[in-house]
Design a protein around this motif. Sequence first.
Motif, PDB file in Angstrom:
ATOM      1  N   ILE A 233      -1.318 -32.831 -12.797  1.00 42.21           N
ATOM      2  CA  ILE A 233      -2.418 -32.426 -13.665  1.00 42.21           C
ATOM      3  C   ILE A 233      -2.070 -31.120 -14.367  1.00 42.21           C
ATOM      4  O   ILE A 233      -2.254 -30.970 -15.588  1.00 42.21           O
ATOM      5  CB  ILE A 233      -3.721 -32.266 -12.862  1.00 42.21           C
ATOM      6  N   ASP A 234      -1.568 -30.160 -13.591  1.00 42.98           N
ATOM      7  CA  ASP A 234      -1.239 -28.855 -14.141  1.00 42.98           C
ATOM      8  C   ASP A 234      -0.203 -28.979 -15.255  1.00 42.98           C
ATOM      9  O   ASP A 234      -0.319 -28.345 -16.312  1.00 42.98           O
ATOM     10  CB  ASP A 234      -0.708 -27.957 -13.028  1.00 42.98           C
ATOM     11  N   LYS A 235       0.787 -29.798 -15.047  1.00 43.01           N
ATOM     12  CA  LYS A 235       1.830 -30.003 -16.058  1.00 43.01           C
ATOM     13  C   LYS A 235       1.250 -30.593 -17.339  1.00 43.01           C
ATOM     14  O   LYS A 235       1.582 -30.159 -18.454  1.00 43.01           O
ATOM     15  CB  LYS A 235       2.907 -30.927 -15.504  1.00 43.01           C
ATOM     16  N   ASP A 236       0.358 -31.564 -17.194  1.00 40.46           N
ATOM     17  CA  ASP A 236      -0.177 -32.261 -18.361  1.00 40.46           C
ATOM     18  C   ASP A 236      -1.150 -31.401 -19.161  1.00 40.46           C
ATOM     19  O   ASP A 236      -1.123 -31.401 -20.399  1.00 40.46           O
ATOM     20  CB  ASP A 236      -0.866 -33.556 -17.930  1.00 40.46           C
ATOM     21  N   VAL A 237      -2.043 -30.685 -18.473  1.00 38.35           N
ATOM     22  CA  VAL A 237      -3.050 -29.918 -19.216  1.00 38.35           C
ATOM     23  C   VAL A 237      -2.449 -28.694 -19.900  1.00 38.35           C
ATOM     24  O   VAL A 237      -3.019 -28.177 -20.864  1.00 38.35           O
ATOM     25  CB  VAL A 237      -4.227 -29.491 -18.307  1.00 38.35           C
ATOM     26  N   ARG A 238      -1.309 -28.232 -19.440  1.00 36.81           N
ATOM     27  CA  ARG A 238      -0.651 -27.094 -20.093  1.00 36.81           C
ATOM     28  C   ARG A 238      -0.022 -27.482 -21.427  1.00 36.81           C
ATOM     29  O   ARG A 238       0.491 -26.612 -22.139  1.00 36.81           O
ATOM     30  CB  ARG A 238       0.431 -26.505 -19.174  1.00 36.81           C
ATOM     31  N   ARG A 239      -0.053 -28.773 -21.747  1.00 40.72           N
ATOM     32  CA  ARG A 239       0.506 -29.243 -23.014  1.00 40.72           C
ATOM     33  C   ARG A 239      -0.527 -30.048 -23.798  1.00 40.72           C
ATOM     34  O   ARG A 239      -0.171 -30.821 -24.687  1.00 40.72           O
ATOM     35  CB  ARG A 239       1.745 -30.098 -22.748  1.00 40.72           C
ATOM     36  N   LEU A 240      -1.781 -29.867 -23.480  1.00 40.79           N
ATOM     37  CA  LEU A 240      -2.835 -30.670 -24.084  1.00 40.79           C
ATOM     38  C   LEU A 240      -3.083 -30.270 -25.538  1.00 40.79           C
ATOM     39  O   LEU A 240      -3.250 -29.095 -25.848  1.00 40.79           O
ATOM     40  CB  LEU A 240      -4.125 -30.496 -23.273  1.00 40.79           C
ATOM     41  N   CYS A 241      -3.077 -31.266 -26.416  1.00 39.26           N
ATOM     42  CA  CYS A 241      -3.353 -31.068 -27.852  1.00 39.26           C
ATOM     43  C   CYS A 241      -2.554 -29.905 -28.439  1.00 39.26           C
ATOM     44  O   CYS A 241      -3.139 -28.911 -28.906  1.00 39.26           O
ATOM     45  CB  CYS A 241      -4.845 -30.846 -28.083  1.00 39.26           C
ATOM     46  N   PRO A 242      -1.227 -30.002 -28.456  1.00 42.41           N
ATOM     47  CA  PRO A 242      -0.417 -28.884 -28.957  1.00 42.41           C
ATOM     48  C   PRO A 242      -0.553 -28.644 -30.454  1.00 42.41           C
ATOM     49  O   PRO A 242      -0.059 -27.631 -30.954  1.00 42.41           O
ATOM     50  CB  PRO A 242       1.012 -29.316 -28.591  1.00 42.41           C
ATOM     51  N   ASP A 243      -1.213 -29.570 -31.185  1.00 41.75           N
ATOM     52  CA  ASP A 243      -1.373 -29.380 -32.619  1.00 41.75           C
ATOM     53  C   ASP A 243      -2.463 -28.361 -32.945  1.00 41.75           C
ATOM     54  O   ASP A 243      -2.636 -27.987 -34.108  1.00 41.75           O
ATOM     55  CB  ASP A 243      -1.671 -30.722 -33.303  1.00 41.75           C
ATOM     56  N   ILE A 244      -3.211 -27.911 -31.949  1.00 47.16           N
ATOM     57  CA  ILE A 244      -4.216 -26.864 -32.165  1.00 47.16           C
ATOM     58  C   ILE A 244      -4.052 -25.800 -31.082  1.00 47.16           C
ATOM     59  O   ILE A 244      -3.408 -26.033 -30.070  1.00 47.16           O
ATOM     60  CB  ILE A 244      -5.657 -27.430 -32.125  1.00 47.16           C
TER      61      ILE A 244
ATOM     62  N   GLU B  49      -5.436 -36.948 -21.902  1.00 42.38           N
ATOM     63  CA  GLU B  49      -5.626 -37.229 -23.317  1.00 42.38           C
ATOM     64  C   GLU B  49      -6.987 -37.862 -23.585  1.00 42.38           C
ATOM     65  O   GLU B  49      -7.491 -37.803 -24.708  1.00 42.38           O
ATOM     66  CB  GLU B  49      -4.513 -38.163 -23.819  1.00 42.38           C
ATOM     67  N   ILE B  50      -7.576 -38.462 -22.575  1.00 38.88           N
ATOM     68  CA  ILE B  50      -8.921 -39.030 -22.714  1.00 38.88           C
ATOM     69  C   ILE B  50      -9.970 -37.924 -22.653  1.00 38.88           C
ATOM     70  O   ILE B  50     -10.938 -37.906 -23.425  1.00 38.88           O
ATOM     71  CB  ILE B  50      -9.190 -40.075 -21.613  1.00 38.88           C
ATOM     72  N   ILE B  51      -9.769 -36.981 -21.745  1.00 43.41           N
ATOM     73  CA  ILE B  51     -10.783 -35.945 -21.567  1.00 43.41           C
ATOM     74  C   ILE B  51     -10.710 -34.864 -22.647  1.00 43.41           C
ATOM     75  O   ILE B  51     -11.715 -34.216 -22.969  1.00 43.41           O
ATOM     76  CB  ILE B  51     -10.659 -35.304 -20.166  1.00 43.41           C
ATOM     77  N   GLY B  52      -9.526 -34.668 -23.248  1.00 41.24           N
ATOM     78  CA  GLY B  52      -9.333 -33.587 -24.205  1.00 41.24           C
ATOM     79  C   GLY B  52     -10.334 -33.572 -25.358  1.00 41.24           C
ATOM     80  O   GLY B  52     -11.000 -32.553 -25.594  1.00 41.24           O
ATOM     81  N   PRO B  53     -10.486 -34.671 -26.107  1.00 40.23           N
ATOM     82  CA  PRO B  53     -11.431 -34.670 -27.233  1.00 40.23           C
ATOM     83  C   PRO B  53     -12.881 -34.466 -26.812  1.00 40.23           C
ATOM     84  O   PRO B  53     -13.670 -33.862 -27.551  1.00 40.23           O
ATOM     85  CB  PRO B  53     -11.225 -36.048 -27.864  1.00 40.23           C
ATOM     86  N   ILE B  54     -13.243 -34.982 -25.632  1.00 40.01           N
ATOM     87  CA  ILE B  54     -14.624 -34.803 -25.166  1.00 40.01           C
ATOM     88  C   ILE B  54     -14.885 -33.336 -24.859  1.00 40.01           C
ATOM     89  O   ILE B  54     -15.886 -32.755 -25.304  1.00 40.01           O
ATOM     90  CB  ILE B  54     -14.896 -35.673 -23.924  1.00 40.01           C
ATOM     91  N   TYR B  55     -13.972 -32.727 -24.102  1.00 37.32           N
ATOM     92  CA  TYR B  55     -14.167 -31.319 -23.755  1.00 37.32           C
ATOM     93  C   TYR B  55     -14.156 -30.445 -25.000  1.00 37.32           C
ATOM     94  O   TYR B  55     -14.990 -29.539 -25.134  1.00 37.32           O
ATOM     95  CB  TYR B  55     -13.094 -30.848 -22.780  1.00 37.32           C
TER      96      TYR B  55
END
Length: 408
Positions: free
Chosen positions: A119-130, A226-232
């Motif tokens: 989880i830690d690895k994935d969320v540290r790279r979440l939505c890198p375009d912003i 990637e599912i939770i990113g846009p909602i949050y």
Amino acid sequence: MATYKARLQEYDALLSQDAINIRDLRALCFSGVPDEGGRRALCWKLLLNYLPLETNQWQDTLNKKRAQYRHFVEEMVVEPARLSKNGSGNNHVEDHPLNPNPDSQWGSFFKDNEVLTQIDKDVRRLCPDIMFFQRGTDFPCQLVVDDPEVERLHRRVTHTSLNATAVTRKGLGIKKMETSGRRSTTTEDYHPLPPGSEAHWEVVERILFIYAKLNPGQSYVQGMNEIIGPIYYTFASDPIIAFRENAEADCFWCFISLMGEIRDFFIRTLDDSASGIGAMMERLMTNLRHHDHQLWNRLRVQELRPQFFSFRWLTLMLSQEFDLPDVIRVWDSLFADADRFTYLIQVCTAMMVQQRDTMLQNDFGSNMKILQHYPPVDVQVLLSKATELVEGGELPPADPTTPDPPSS
């Protein structure tokens, strides 16, 4: 401008009713929800069945759900963190890090760390375009940041080699869904903020960790970030402070609701079931054959199987194919559609049909590149094409007699 203002007034009139007419709300949101005044965040909460349709029940529902989430944070994040720092309290003699007892708190702690590492690895790279997820939230979790006895989740992570098979959802040819979409990957992970504050990615990390703890049979699977990113992002950007302050809890419950609908896509053993991802991909290709037999046959002859591209499209609801603002616009329509997975198939079909002239001329490699790295497109045009396909007839049932591509 007058038309847009009238549209805002239409939303306000609908959302101010004593009981929301869900059909009217779906019809309105299907064409895109405006950001102004927190309308999108509110509509998503309704469309994802977090808020009841009776408006006089909203505050009571929010109070109960937010209190329940706070309890989850205390039970699954705060207390175990104190254990790791101070030992196991009064049971320190019976329970210790090497205790082989399966009920050992320490054993559970170490097992959690395996999932937490991914989880830690994935969320540290979440939505890198912003830059949003790297920034600090105005409302950090006080239970965590204000208590020196509580070790932050990202500090719990043991940076050792992780057996990815424990947490990576393998099946149908895709292993790491988050690295092959339209968004560029970043070579530098997001960093924690100073004590007393926390970045948005840390908040998402906590939500996903609690979800994994509550769902031990499935746990966390790569791609859920990637599912939770846009909602949050939508909730944490709400201009209404009272909602923005509770974005974490509200996002958790909406994520729970959405995962209740798509969780079978993340379970490999259900791939070939009626609700699994295999059946969804079959429906997609049957739909393409129905609307564009020539293009379908081109992909068949080239042996360009749906596993190579549509696994990610369908499982992650296109969240990796477009930039975040476009993903959010697409999700307005998906959430508003009563049968959002049927509409998702139509959107995916439209993506292929929009590229048909090029793909009919391309070789296998060029077509693979288009489908795995979908070119920039006006999503409104794409959604219009998907709606056109819907109006062209109901989604045909999957054809069990569809021939397989010729073997090489």
